[in-house]
Design a protein around this motif. Structure first.
Motif, PDB file in Angstrom:
ATOM      1  N   ALA A   1      28.843 -77.316  37.015  1.00 38.25           N
ATOM      2  CA  ALA A   1      29.962 -75.893  37.213  1.00 38.25           C
ATOM      3  C   ALA A   1      29.592 -75.486  38.940  1.00 38.25           C
ATOM      4  CB  ALA A   1      29.543 -75.116  36.876  1.00 38.25           C
ATOM      5  N   ALA A   2      29.903 -74.986  39.468  1.00 37.29           N
ATOM      6  CA  ALA A   2      29.756 -74.588  40.794  1.00 37.29           C
ATOM      7  C   ALA A   2      30.884 -73.500  41.027  1.00 37.29           C
ATOM      8  CB  ALA A   2      31.143 -75.443  41.591  1.00 37.29           C
TER       9      ALA A   2
ATOM     10  N   PRO B   1      18.583 -74.731  39.971  1.00 35.37           N
ATOM     11  CA  PRO B   1      18.392 -75.801  40.630  1.00 35.37           C
ATOM     12  C   PRO B   1      16.663 -75.473  41.250  1.00 35.37           C
ATOM     13  CG  PRO B   1      19.687 -74.354  42.011  1.00 35.37           C
ATOM     14  CD  PRO B   1      19.207 -73.852  40.385  1.00 35.37           C
ATOM     15  N   ARG B   2      16.190 -76.369  41.427  1.00 37.18           N
ATOM     16  CA  ARG B   2      13.951 -76.105  41.380  1.00 37.18           C
ATOM     17  C   ARG B   2      13.789 -75.056  42.942  1.00 37.18           C
ATOM     18  NH1 ARG B   2      14.827 -81.369  40.505  1.00 37.18           N
ATOM     19  NH2 ARG B   2      14.213 -83.145  38.756  1.00 37.18           N
TER      20      ARG B   2
ATOM     21  N   GLY C   1      29.890 -72.093  45.659  1.00 36.65           N
ATOM     22  CA  GLY C   1      29.467 -73.252  46.234  1.00 36.65           C
ATOM     23  C   GLY C   1      28.809 -74.070  45.388  1.00 36.65           C
ATOM     24  N   ASP C   2      27.944 -73.275  45.438  1.00 31.21           N
ATOM     25  CA  ASP C   2      26.132 -73.490  44.114  1.00 31.21           C
ATOM     26  C   ASP C   2      26.044 -74.232  43.117  1.00 31.21           C
ATOM     27  OD1 ASP C   2      25.253 -72.597  46.631  1.00 31.21           O
ATOM     28  OD2 ASP C   2      24.314 -70.812  45.725  1.00 31.21           O
ATOM     29  N   ILE C   3      25.678 -75.152  43.267  1.00 34.19           N
ATOM     30  CA  ILE C   3      25.365 -75.574  41.510  1.00 34.19           C
ATOM     31  C   ILE C   3      25.006 -75.663  40.712  1.00 34.19           C
ATOM     32  CG2 ILE C   3      26.261 -78.395  40.874  1.00 34.19           C
ATOM     33  CD1 ILE C   3      27.871 -77.889  42.352  1.00 34.19           C
ATOM     34  N   VAL C   4      25.221 -75.787  39.182  1.00 30.95           N
ATOM     35  CA  VAL C   4      24.382 -75.425  38.305  1.00 30.95           C
ATOM     36  C   VAL C   4      25.073 -76.454  36.854  1.00 30.95           C
ATOM     37  CG1 VAL C   4      24.068 -73.036  38.098  1.00 30.95           C
ATOM     38  CG2 VAL C   4      25.459 -73.571  37.347  1.00 30.95           C
TER      39      VAL C   4
ATOM     40  N   ASP D   1      21.229 -76.468  44.648  1.00 33.59           N
ATOM     41  CA  ASP D   1      21.825 -77.360  44.136  1.00 33.59           C
ATOM     42  C   ASP D   1      21.757 -77.575  42.835  1.00 33.59           C
ATOM     43  OD1 ASP D   1      24.323 -76.979  44.905  1.00 33.59           O
ATOM     44  OD2 ASP D   1      24.691 -78.605  45.884  1.00 33.59           O
ATOM     45  N   ALA D   2      21.482 -77.381  41.433  1.00 36.18           N
ATOM     46  CA  ALA D   2      21.099 -77.827  40.114  1.00 36.18           C
ATOM     47  C   ALA D   2      21.142 -79.394  40.225  1.00 36.18           C
ATOM     48  CB  ALA D   2      21.075 -78.132  39.078  1.00 36.18           C
ATOM     49  N   ASP D   3      19.880 -80.307  39.723  1.00 37.17           N
ATOM     50  CA  ASP D   3      19.473 -81.694  39.802  1.00 37.17           C
ATOM     51  C   ASP D   3      20.104 -82.163  38.490  1.00 37.17           C
ATOM     52  OD1 ASP D   3      19.188 -84.143  39.413  1.00 37.17           O
ATOM     53  OD2 ASP D   3      16.599 -83.623  39.987  1.00 37.17           O
ATOM     54  N   VAL D   4      21.143 -81.727  38.035  1.00 38.32           N
ATOM     55  CA  VAL D   4      22.261 -82.410  36.856  1.00 38.32           C
ATOM     56  C   VAL D   4      21.690 -83.991  36.609  1.00 38.32           C
ATOM     57  CG1 VAL D   4      24.465 -82.803  36.513  1.00 38.32           C
ATOM     58  CG2 VAL D   4      24.123 -81.039  37.269  1.00 38.32           C
TER      59      VAL D   4
END
Length: 259
Positions: free
Chosen positions: A7-8, A47-48, A112-115, A53-56
Protein backbone atom coordinates in the motif's frame (compact mmCIF):
# COMPACT_ATOMS: atom_id res chain seq x y z
CA UNK A 1 -3.92 -13.16 -3.19
CA UNK A 2 -0.65 -12.59 -1.31
CA UNK A 3 -0.53 -12.67 2.49
CA UNK A 4 1.18 -9.26 2.68
CA UNK A 5 0.00 -6.65 0.19
CA UNK A 6 1.65 -3.33 -0.73
CA UNK A 7 0.00 0.00 0.00
CA UNK A 8 1.30 3.44 -0.91
CA UNK A 9 1.13 6.59 1.18
CA UNK A 10 -1.31 9.10 -0.32
CA UNK A 11 -0.77 11.85 2.25
CA UNK A 12 -0.11 12.48 5.93
CA UNK A 13 -2.05 14.85 8.19
CA UNK A 14 -0.97 16.14 11.60
CA UNK A 15 -4.15 15.83 13.65
CA UNK A 16 -2.72 16.98 16.99
CA UNK A 17 0.79 17.35 18.45
CA UNK A 18 0.84 13.62 19.22
CA UNK A 19 -1.26 12.14 16.39
CA UNK A 20 -0.57 11.72 12.66
CA UNK A 21 -3.07 10.32 10.16
CA UNK A 22 -1.70 8.45 7.15
CA UNK A 23 -3.92 7.76 4.15
CA UNK A 24 -2.89 4.54 2.36
CA UNK A 25 -3.95 3.33 -1.07
CA UNK A 26 -3.86 -0.29 -2.19
CA UNK A 27 -1.26 -1.05 -4.84
CA UNK A 28 -2.71 -3.62 -7.23
CA UNK A 29 -6.10 -5.29 -7.24
CA UNK A 30 -6.42 -6.14 -3.54
CA UNK A 31 -8.88 -4.21 -1.32
CA UNK A 32 -9.33 -3.79 2.40
CA UNK A 33 -12.50 -5.05 4.14
CA UNK A 34 -15.62 -2.92 3.85
CA UNK A 35 -17.62 -4.83 6.46
CA UNK A 36 -15.41 -3.92 9.43
CA UNK A 37 -16.08 -1.44 12.20
CA UNK A 38 -15.17 -0.32 15.69
CA UNK A 39 -11.61 -1.18 16.66
CA UNK A 40 -10.85 -3.06 13.45
CA UNK A 41 -7.33 -4.45 13.63
CA UNK A 42 -4.70 -4.14 10.93
CA UNK A 43 -1.09 -5.35 10.92
CA UNK A 44 1.42 -3.25 9.01
CA UNK A 45 4.97 -4.00 7.88
CA UNK A 46 7.37 -1.04 7.76
CA UNK A 47 10.64 -0.40 5.94
CA UNK A 48 13.83 -1.54 7.61
CA UNK A 49 15.99 1.30 8.99
CA UNK A 50 17.52 3.27 6.13
CA UNK A 51 15.04 1.91 3.56
CA UNK A 52 12.07 3.69 1.98
CA UNK A 53 9.75 0.79 1.09
CA UNK A 54 8.66 -2.19 3.15
CA UNK A 55 9.98 -5.59 2.05
CA UNK A 56 6.57 -7.10 1.27
CA UNK A 57 8.12 -10.09 -0.50
CA UNK A 58 9.87 -11.15 2.71
CA UNK A 59 6.56 -12.16 4.33
CA UNK A 60 5.05 -13.68 1.19
CA UNK A 61 8.06 -15.97 0.88
CA UNK A 62 7.38 -17.43 4.34
CA UNK A 63 4.57 -19.46 5.84
CA UNK A 64 1.99 -17.76 8.07
CA UNK A 65 3.07 -17.98 11.71
CA UNK A 66 6.74 -18.43 10.85
CA UNK A 67 9.34 -18.01 13.56
CA UNK A 68 10.74 -14.45 13.49
CA UNK A 69 14.30 -14.05 12.27
CA UNK A 70 16.91 -11.37 12.81
CA UNK A 71 16.40 -9.99 9.31
CA UNK A 72 12.59 -9.74 9.60
CA UNK A 73 11.25 -6.26 8.74
CA UNK A 74 9.49 -4.46 11.60
CA UNK A 75 5.70 -4.82 11.84
CA UNK A 76 3.09 -3.65 14.33
CA UNK A 77 -0.61 -3.89 15.22
CA UNK A 78 -2.75 -0.85 14.41
CA UNK A 79 -6.41 0.14 14.13
CA UNK A 80 -8.20 1.09 10.91
CA UNK A 81 -9.53 4.59 11.50
CA UNK A 82 -11.62 4.76 8.32
CA UNK A 83 -12.10 2.98 4.98
CA UNK A 84 -12.67 4.81 1.70
CA UNK A 85 -13.45 4.05 -1.96
CA UNK A 86 -14.76 0.52 -1.37
CA UNK A 87 -11.61 -0.53 0.44
CA UNK A 88 -9.08 0.95 -1.95
CA UNK A 89 -7.97 3.54 0.60
CA UNK A 90 -7.81 3.54 4.39
CA UNK A 91 -6.70 5.84 7.20
CA UNK A 92 -4.38 4.83 10.03
CA UNK A 93 -3.75 7.15 12.99
CA UNK A 94 -0.29 6.95 14.59
CA UNK A 95 0.69 8.13 18.07
CA UNK A 96 3.90 10.14 17.98
CA UNK A 97 6.42 9.04 20.59
CA UNK A 98 10.19 8.97 20.85
CA UNK A 99 11.95 5.86 19.65
CA UNK A 100 8.97 4.19 17.99
CA UNK A 101 9.62 2.44 14.67
CA UNK A 102 6.12 3.09 13.33
CA UNK A 103 5.93 6.56 14.90
CA UNK A 104 9.23 7.60 13.31
CA UNK A 105 8.08 6.23 9.96
CA UNK A 106 4.80 8.17 10.12
CA UNK A 107 6.57 11.42 10.97
CA UNK A 108 8.77 11.11 7.89
CA UNK A 109 6.42 9.36 5.46
CA UNK A 110 5.99 10.87 2.01
CA UNK A 111 3.54 10.23 -0.81
CA UNK A 112 4.48 7.06 -2.65
CA UNK A 113 6.26 5.34 0.24
CA UNK A 114 5.28 1.67 0.54
CA UNK A 115 4.15 -0.32 3.58
CA UNK A 116 2.96 -3.89 3.76
CA UNK A 117 -0.62 -4.72 4.81
CA UNK A 118 -1.28 -8.20 6.19
CA UNK A 119 -4.53 -9.14 4.51
CA UNK A 120 -5.30 -12.74 5.37
CA UNK A 121 -8.68 -13.76 6.75
CA UNK A 122 -11.80 -11.76 7.64
CA UNK A 123 -12.08 -8.38 9.33
CA UNK A 124 -11.10 -8.52 13.02
CA UNK A 125 -12.63 -6.33 15.72
CA UNK A 126 -12.76 -6.70 19.50
CA UNK A 127 -15.67 -4.27 19.96
CA UNK A 128 -18.93 -6.24 20.16
CA UNK A 129 -21.71 -4.73 22.31
CA UNK A 130 -24.75 -6.95 22.94
CA UNK A 131 -27.85 -5.85 21.04
CA UNK A 132 -29.71 -4.97 24.24
CA UNK A 133 -27.06 -2.55 25.54
CA UNK A 134 -28.66 0.66 26.78
CA UNK A 135 -25.33 2.38 27.44
CA UNK A 136 -21.64 2.01 26.64
CA UNK A 137 -18.49 2.90 28.55
CA UNK A 138 -15.60 3.60 26.14
CA UNK A 139 -12.15 3.96 27.73
CA UNK A 140 -8.91 4.66 25.85
CA UNK A 141 -5.51 6.27 26.02
CA UNK A 142 -3.86 7.85 22.96
CA UNK A 143 -3.20 4.44 21.37
CA UNK A 144 -6.82 3.37 21.74
CA UNK A 145 -8.27 6.71 20.63
CA UNK A 146 -8.43 5.83 16.89
CA UNK A 147 -10.62 2.82 17.67
CA UNK A 148 -12.74 4.76 20.14
CA UNK A 149 -13.20 7.57 17.62
CA UNK A 150 -14.44 5.18 14.94
CA UNK A 151 -16.79 3.53 17.42
CA UNK A 152 -18.22 6.92 18.39
CA UNK A 153 -18.58 8.01 14.76
CA UNK A 154 -20.50 4.84 13.94
CA UNK A 155 -22.89 4.90 16.92
CA UNK A 156 -26.55 4.78 15.93
CA UNK A 157 -28.68 7.86 16.51
CA UNK A 158 -29.38 8.43 20.20
CA UNK A 159 -27.08 5.69 21.48
CA UNK A 160 -25.88 6.59 24.98
CA UNK A 161 -22.16 6.39 25.75
CA UNK A 162 -19.54 7.81 28.07
CA UNK A 163 -16.07 8.22 26.56
CA UNK A 164 -13.10 8.56 28.93
CA UNK A 165 -9.90 9.37 27.05
CA UNK A 166 -6.37 10.04 28.29
CA UNK A 167 -4.08 12.06 26.01
CA UNK A 168 -0.64 13.66 26.52
CA UNK A 169 -1.69 17.31 26.21
CA UNK A 170 -4.64 19.68 26.01
CA UNK A 171 -4.13 20.12 22.26
CA UNK A 172 -4.44 16.38 21.74
CA UNK A 173 -8.20 16.44 22.27
CA UNK A 174 -10.11 15.67 19.09
CA UNK A 175 -13.58 16.64 17.89
CA UNK A 176 -15.38 13.43 16.92
CA UNK A 177 -18.71 13.74 15.06
CA UNK A 178 -21.41 11.32 16.15
CA UNK A 179 -25.12 10.60 15.97
CA UNK A 180 -24.95 9.20 19.49
CA UNK A 181 -25.46 10.89 22.84
CA UNK A 182 -21.86 10.91 24.09
CA UNK A 183 -20.56 12.33 27.38
CA UNK A 184 -16.83 13.08 27.09
CA UNK A 185 -14.19 13.07 29.83
CA UNK A 186 -10.72 14.09 28.68
CA UNK A 187 -7.75 13.41 30.96
CA UNK A 188 -4.32 14.95 30.44
CA UNK A 189 -1.70 12.40 31.40
CA UNK A 190 1.16 10.24 30.24
CA UNK A 191 -0.67 6.94 30.58
CA UNK A 192 1.28 3.78 31.26
CA UNK A 193 1.98 2.91 34.89
CA UNK A 194 0.70 6.32 36.01
CA UNK A 195 -2.51 6.23 33.94
CA UNK A 196 -5.46 7.99 35.51
CA UNK A 197 -7.96 5.88 33.57
CA UNK A 198 -8.53 3.21 36.27
CA UNK A 199 -9.18 5.79 38.99
CA UNK A 200 -11.47 7.83 36.76
CA UNK A 201 -13.56 4.78 35.92
CA UNK A 202 -13.65 3.77 39.60
CA UNK A 203 -15.10 7.19 40.46
CA UNK A 204 -17.83 6.90 37.81
CA UNK A 205 -21.40 5.90 38.53
CA UNK A 206 -22.81 2.74 37.02
CA UNK A 207 -25.59 3.61 34.54
CA UNK A 208 -28.96 1.92 34.86
CA UNK A 209 -29.91 -0.98 32.62
CA UNK A 210 -27.79 -3.45 30.65
CA UNK A 211 -24.62 -2.00 29.17
CA UNK A 212 -21.22 -2.68 27.67
CA UNK A 213 -17.67 -1.53 28.43
CA UNK A 214 -14.81 -1.34 25.92
CA UNK A 215 -11.29 -0.56 27.16
CA UNK A 216 -8.19 0.01 25.00
CA UNK A 217 -5.01 1.31 26.61
CA UNK A 218 -1.75 0.21 28.28
CA UNK A 219 -2.02 -3.44 29.33
CA UNK A 220 -1.77 -3.03 33.11
CA UNK A 221 -4.22 -0.11 33.10
CA UNK A 222 -6.63 -2.10 30.93
CA UNK A 223 -6.55 -5.00 33.39
CA UNK A 224 -7.29 -2.66 36.31
CA UNK A 225 -10.28 -1.13 34.53
CA UNK A 226 -11.45 -4.60 33.51
CA UNK A 227 -11.27 -5.80 37.11
CA UNK A 228 -13.37 -2.86 38.29
CA UNK A 229 -16.15 -3.22 35.73
CA UNK A 230 -16.28 -6.96 36.46
CA UNK A 231 -16.38 -6.73 40.26
CA UNK A 232 -17.86 -3.32 41.14
CA UNK A 233 -20.11 -2.98 38.10
CA UNK A 234 -20.94 -6.66 37.75
CA UNK A 235 -20.41 -6.81 33.97
CA UNK A 236 -20.25 -10.35 32.60
CA UNK A 237 -17.70 -11.49 30.03
CA UNK A 238 -20.06 -10.77 27.16
CA UNK A 239 -20.53 -7.20 28.39
CA UNK A 240 -16.98 -5.93 28.42
CA UNK A 241 -13.80 -6.18 26.39
CA UNK A 242 -10.40 -4.94 27.56
CA UNK A 243 -7.47 -4.77 25.15
CA UNK A 244 -3.89 -3.95 26.10
CA UNK A 245 -2.58 -1.98 23.13
CA UNK A 246 0.92 -1.67 24.58
CA UNK A 247 2.94 -2.61 27.66
CA UNK A 248 4.86 -0.06 29.72
CA UNK A 249 8.57 -0.84 29.73
CA UNK A 250 8.40 -3.03 26.63
CA UNK A 251 9.48 -2.09 23.13
CA UNK A 252 9.04 -3.57 19.71
CA UNK A 253 6.22 -5.88 18.66
CA UNK A 254 4.03 -6.84 21.62
CA UNK A 255 1.08 -9.21 21.18
CA UNK A 256 -2.09 -7.44 22.28
CA UNK A 257 -3.46 -8.55 25.65
CA UNK A 258 -7.21 -8.93 25.50
CA UNK A 259 -10.11 -10.35 27.49
Amino acid sequence: MAFCEPAAVVRTTRLTPSAIRVRLRAVGDWRWHTDGGGDERIDLAFPRPGEQDADVAFFNDREYGHTPTDDEPPWRHYTVRAVHEDGQELDIDFVVHEGGVASGWAENAEAGDIVGVFHGGPSRSYYAPPADSQWQLLVADATGLPGLARIVEELPAGARARAIVEVPGEQDRQEIPTRGNVEWTWIIGSGGRTSALPATVAESDVPDGPGYAWIACEAAAARRVRSHVRTAWGLGRDRHRAVGYWTAGASGHVEQDRD
